[in-house]
Each structure stands twice: as C-alpha cells, then as structure tokens.
Design a protein around this motif. Structure first.
Motif, mmCIF file in Angstrom:
data_model
loop_
_atom_site.group_PDB
_atom_site.id
_atom_site.type_symbol
_atom_site.label_atom_id
_atom_site.label_comp_id
_atom_site.label_asym_id
_atom_site.label_seq_id
_atom_site.Cartn_x
_atom_site.Cartn_y
_atom_site.Cartn_z
ATOM 1 N N GLY A 96 0.792 -1.222 0.000
ATOM 2 C CA GLY A 96 0.000 0.000 0.000
ATOM 3 C C GLY A 96 0.825 1.273 0.000
ATOM 4 O O GLY A 96 1.887 1.352 0.617
ATOM 5 N N LYS A 97 0.306 2.277 -0.673
ATOM 6 C CA LYS A 97 0.986 3.563 -0.837
ATOM 7 C C LYS A 97 1.194 4.284 0.483
ATOM 8 O O LYS A 97 2.129 5.089 0.639
ATOM 9 C CB LYS A 97 0.168 4.437 -1.786
ATOM 10 C CG LYS A 97 0.821 5.738 -2.179
ATOM 11 C CD LYS A 97 -0.049 6.482 -3.192
ATOM 12 C CE LYS A 97 0.610 7.793 -3.628
ATOM 13 N NZ LYS A 97 -0.227 8.503 -4.637
ATOM 14 N N GLN A 98 0.339 4.005 1.473
ATOM 15 C CA GLN A 98 0.395 4.730 2.744
ATOM 16 C C GLN A 98 1.682 4.472 3.515
ATOM 17 O O GLN A 98 2.008 5.219 4.443
ATOM 18 C CB GLN A 98 -0.809 4.369 3.622
ATOM 19 C CG GLN A 98 -0.853 2.935 4.128
ATOM 20 C CD GLN A 98 -1.576 1.983 3.192
ATOM 21 O OE1 GLN A 98 -1.607 2.210 1.969
ATOM 22 N NE2 GLN A 98 -2.160 0.936 3.758
ATOM 23 N N TYR A 99 2.426 3.430 3.142
ATOM 24 C CA TYR A 99 3.664 3.105 3.856
ATOM 25 C C TYR A 99 4.909 3.754 3.229
ATOM 26 O O TYR A 99 6.007 3.596 3.741
ATOM 27 C CB TYR A 99 3.851 1.588 3.914
ATOM 28 C CG TYR A 99 2.764 0.907 4.715
ATOM 29 C CD1 TYR A 99 2.732 1.008 6.099
ATOM 30 C CD2 TYR A 99 1.756 0.173 4.083
ATOM 31 C CE1 TYR A 99 1.726 0.399 6.837
ATOM 32 C CE2 TYR A 99 0.747 -0.437 4.813
ATOM 33 C CZ TYR A 99 0.731 -0.314 6.187
ATOM 34 O OH TYR A 99 -0.258 -0.912 6.924
ATOM 35 N N LEU A 100 4.719 4.483 2.139
ATOM 36 C CA LEU A 100 5.851 5.107 1.463
ATOM 37 C C LEU A 100 6.194 6.456 2.090
ATOM 38 O O LEU A 100 5.299 7.253 2.408
ATOM 39 C CB LEU A 100 5.541 5.315 -0.019
ATOM 40 C CG LEU A 100 5.423 4.050 -0.872
ATOM 41 C CD1 LEU A 100 4.879 4.406 -2.256
ATOM 42 C CD2 LEU A 100 6.765 3.351 -0.990
ATOM 43 N N ILE A 101 7.488 6.726 2.235
ATOM 44 C CA ILE A 101 7.931 8.054 2.638
ATOM 45 C C ILE A 101 7.651 9.007 1.477
ATOM 46 O O ILE A 101 7.956 8.678 0.327
ATOM 47 C CB ILE A 101 9.434 8.046 2.965
ATOM 48 C CG1 ILE A 101 9.727 7.089 4.128
ATOM 49 C CG2 ILE A 101 9.925 9.455 3.308
ATOM 50 C CD1 ILE A 101 11.204 6.858 4.373
ATOM 51 N N PRO A 102 7.051 10.174 1.732
ATOM 52 C CA PRO A 102 6.738 11.096 0.627
ATOM 53 C C PRO A 102 7.964 11.435 -0.220
ATOM 54 O O PRO A 102 9.006 11.822 0.301
ATOM 55 C CB PRO A 102 6.202 12.332 1.354
ATOM 56 C CG PRO A 102 5.612 11.791 2.623
ATOM 57 C CD PRO A 102 6.525 10.657 3.022
ATOM 58 N N LEU A 103 7.808 11.260 -1.531
ATOM 59 C CA LEU A 103 8.858 11.604 -2.492
ATOM 60 C C LEU A 103 8.639 13.048 -2.930
ATOM 61 O O LEU A 103 7.567 13.389 -3.447
ATOM 62 C CB LEU A 103 8.804 10.665 -3.698
ATOM 63 C CG LEU A 103 9.826 10.913 -4.804
ATOM 64 C CD1 LEU A 103 11.243 10.639 -4.315
ATOM 65 C CD2 LEU A 103 9.510 10.039 -6.023
ATOM 66 N N LEU A 104 9.644 13.906 -2.747
ATOM 67 C CA LEU A 104 9.500 15.332 -3.013
ATOM 68 C C LEU A 104 10.105 15.766 -4.336
ATOM 69 O O LEU A 104 9.688 16.774 -4.913
ATOM 70 C CB LEU A 104 10.138 16.128 -1.865
ATOM 71 C CG LEU A 104 9.644 15.775 -0.456
ATOM 72 C CD1 LEU A 104 10.409 16.582 0.585
ATOM 73 C CD2 LEU A 104 8.148 15.999 -0.329
ATOM 74 N N PHE A 105 11.082 15.000 -4.827
ATOM 75 C CA PHE A 105 11.777 15.394 -6.053
ATOM 76 C C PHE A 105 12.619 14.220 -6.520
ATOM 77 O O PHE A 105 13.082 13.422 -5.703
ATOM 78 C CB PHE A 105 12.679 16.607 -5.775
ATOM 79 C CG PHE A 105 13.300 17.228 -6.994
ATOM 80 C CD1 PHE A 105 12.594 18.134 -7.772
ATOM 81 C CD2 PHE A 105 14.614 16.927 -7.359
ATOM 82 C CE1 PHE A 105 13.181 18.719 -8.901
ATOM 83 C CE2 PHE A 105 15.198 17.505 -8.476
ATOM 84 C CZ PHE A 105 14.478 18.405 -9.246
ATOM 85 N N HIS A 106 12.813 14.101 -7.824
ATOM 86 C CA HIS A 106 13.759 13.110 -8.347
ATOM 87 C C HIS A 106 14.290 13.579 -9.691
ATOM 88 O O HIS A 106 13.617 14.313 -10.431
ATOM 89 C CB HIS A 106 13.121 11.719 -8.454
ATOM 90 C CG HIS A 106 12.010 11.628 -9.453
ATOM 91 N ND1 HIS A 106 12.218 11.257 -10.765
ATOM 92 C CD2 HIS A 106 10.678 11.848 -9.328
ATOM 93 C CE1 HIS A 106 11.054 11.242 -11.410
ATOM 94 N NE2 HIS A 106 10.106 11.608 -10.573
ATOM 95 N N THR A 107 15.505 13.164 -9.995
ATOM 96 C CA THR A 107 16.149 13.582 -11.233
ATOM 97 C C THR A 107 17.332 12.669 -11.530
ATOM 98 O O THR A 107 17.863 12.019 -10.631
ATOM 99 C CB THR A 107 16.649 15.040 -11.129
ATOM 100 O OG1 THR A 107 17.274 15.421 -12.366
ATOM 101 C CG2 THR A 107 17.680 15.192 -10.016
ATOM 102 N N LYS A 108 17.743 12.646 -12.786
ATOM 103 C CA LYS A 108 18.965 11.943 -13.179
ATOM 104 C C LYS A 108 20.134 12.911 -13.342
ATOM 105 O O LYS A 108 21.246 12.478 -13.637
ATOM 106 C CB LYS A 108 18.730 11.176 -14.486
ATOM 107 C CG LYS A 108 17.681 10.087 -14.387
ATOM 108 C CD LYS A 108 17.455 9.437 -15.744
ATOM 109 C CE LYS A 108 16.311 8.436 -15.690
ATOM 110 N NZ LYS A 108 16.027 7.853 -17.027
#
Length: 310
Positions: A96-108
């Motif tokens: 479930g999505k509720q267990y994920l730490i919020p992702l704020l940004f990502h990039t290569k």
C-alpha cells in the motif's frame, strides 16, 4: 596496512584533490575487476573480511549463505526493488501507498539539485543505487549546494556490483531522489528497524540506534522482542521498548519478502505510523562478523537456501 587503506579511501571520498589524483587509478582498477569472475572476488573478499575461507559448496553460516545467494539467486525483480526509486511501485502494489515516505523530487541530473528546486521543508537526498546513507537537509538556505552536487556526480558514476558482486546493483539506472525527512516530534531522527527475513518469515529484527550520531549502536531481537545476546557489526545499546506497531511491521515484511530466500526489510516507526525504508539482499555484503561466532552458525542453520551448489 588497514589504516593506510582507510586513510587513502578517506582522501579519495572527502577531498577534491584526492578524488582528482586517485579517480583515474580507481577507474583502471574497476575495469580490471570486470574481468575477474564473481566467485573469485567473493572468495577473496570473504577471506579478507572474515578471516577464514568460505565454503560455497556447503555454506553453513549466515554470512556464507548470503554470499552463496549473491552467486546463485539472481532475479530481475531484485534489480527493481533494490532501486530506491523503482521499489516504490512494488511497495505500493504489495502493501500500500500509505507506507511510502513522501517523495519530493527526483532527477537523473545532479545540476537540478539546487536551492530553488528543493522543498521548503526538511528532507534527505539519496541516490537510488548505493548505500551512502543520504544527505540530511534541515534548512536549505544553509546548504553548500555546489558541494552536494559534486558529491552526487561522483556517486552517480559508481557501480557497486563490481566491488561487491551484489548482482542486483549492476543494471540500476542511477537517479537522485529527495524524500521528506522523517523525525520524531522533538526533531530527532527515528531508529531504523531492519527485519531480516528467511524464506518469507521474519527471523529477527535489528535496530540501529543513533544512526546519524557518533554513538551508533545495534540491538538484535527475536520475534517476541527478546534481546538476543549477540553483536553483529556494532556494540549493543540499551534495551529499547517494543514498538507498538511491531506486529504490523512483521506482517508487512513477510508480505514483501515472500518472493525471496533472504532479504532485509527496513522500516521506520514514527509516532505510531509505519514507513518503508528499503530492501537489502545481502546485509553488509555478507562480510560482517558476529562478535559471538556461534550466532553466525545459529542463524545460518535457520536459513534454507534452495540448492546447495556442488
């Protein structure tokens, strides 16, 4: 000799001049490693770190079996879920999505890691393909962003498969991720609950205490939260209270681990909420001594590997 190696490693990792001088030699060394068979590297590294020769044809200890799994358990799914970015999709579908730490940004692109791109909150910057621990940012106005980008560029160029032969890292496409920093109400960093799963069941829980301090400790507990009389890699800390959500973490870890012979499932417990951390298939690359050697054998007997190669 060990102190000299550690000093050179520190100069390489922490100074610009050291990196500039030593990186060409490291690249030559890495290219040479690519020509060396996996089994040879594992046998050589095991002897170096553990002090005795590994028996890959009849592994008995937990560390021996972890290294056996490096060679003989290689699933495409492992590459996906060892990737700290792509594992999010697996976790969302599995527990479930509720267990994920919020992702704020990502990039290569490390160039995109700059003040104006970052959130106005506390966060941690990581790469998805290594175990560097991450860069904690409490106040983005106080950060030396040029220095951070330089560090990230170096990390993005590294492939940890060649030195450890942990196959799952070989084909991960490097990426930078920025996650919300989890903290307790007093601002402190939460303890890390690492549930070691054998054949789809939690065998024991490792708690890393004070991970971002100079007094880092480690306790091992059985499923009933009895403190085990062993040290694996670090000294014991004070006995800690059983988390209220332990049963939830065990249930979730066993759902996640059902497709793997051995995997370490990491969680954080923050004010009663459970958050997934990461998956690790070869704790400490299978090169970490138990102070009490009998526990390496005891845990090894509990882990059933699918086929003993011989």
């Amino acid at each position: 000799m060990k102190n000299l190696r550690e000093m050179i490693s520190g100069v390489y990792r922490e100074t610009d001049l050291g990196y500039f001088i030593l990186n060409p030699f490291y690249k030559i060394y890495e290219e040479g490693l690519k020509l060396v068979p996996d089994r040879f590297i594992i046998e050589r590294s095991f002897k170096k770190h553990m002090g005795y020769s590994i028996d890959l044809d009849n592994p008995l200890t937990l560390n021996e079996k972890i290294n056996w799994l490096k060679l003989y358990e290689r699933k495409a799914l492992q590459t996906k879920v060892a990737d700290k970015y792509k594992v999010r999709d697996y976790i969302e579908k599995t527990i479930g999505k509720q267990y994920l730490i919020p992702l704020l940004f990502h990039t290569k692109d490390p160039k995109e890691i700059r003040k104006k791109s970052m959130p106005d909150t506390e966060f941690i910057i990581k790469t998805n393909h290594d175990s560097s621990g991450g860069i904690i940012v409490r106040d983005k106005s106080e950060v030396k962003w040029k220095k951070i980008r330089k560090k990230l560029r170096r990390l993005m160029k590294q492939n940890y498969y060649y030195s450890t032969r942990e196959w799952q890292y070989k084909n991960i496409e490097p990426r930078i991720i920025v996650e919300k920093l989890l903290t307790y109400n007093d601002g402190s960093i939460p303890d890390d609950y690492k549930l070691h799963c054998f054949n789809g069941k939690v065998a024991f829980t490792m708690v890393d205490i004070g991970r971002h301090s100079n007094e880092r400790c480690r306790n091992l507990y059985d499923k009933d939260w009895n403190l085990l009389p062993c040290n694996w890699g670090r000294p014991n800390g004070n006995d800690i209270e059983k988390p209220a959500n332990l049963e939830e973490m065990i249930m979730l870890a066993e759902k996640i681990s059902k497709d793997f012979t051995y995997v370490r499932v990491d969680f954080y417990s923050v004010e009663g909420a459970t958050y997934f951390g990461e998956l690790t298939f070869h704790h400490a690359s299978g090169f970490q001594k138990f102070l009490q050697e009998e526990w390496d054998y005891r845990f090894g007997q509990q882990l059933n590997i699918p086929i003993v190669h011989g």
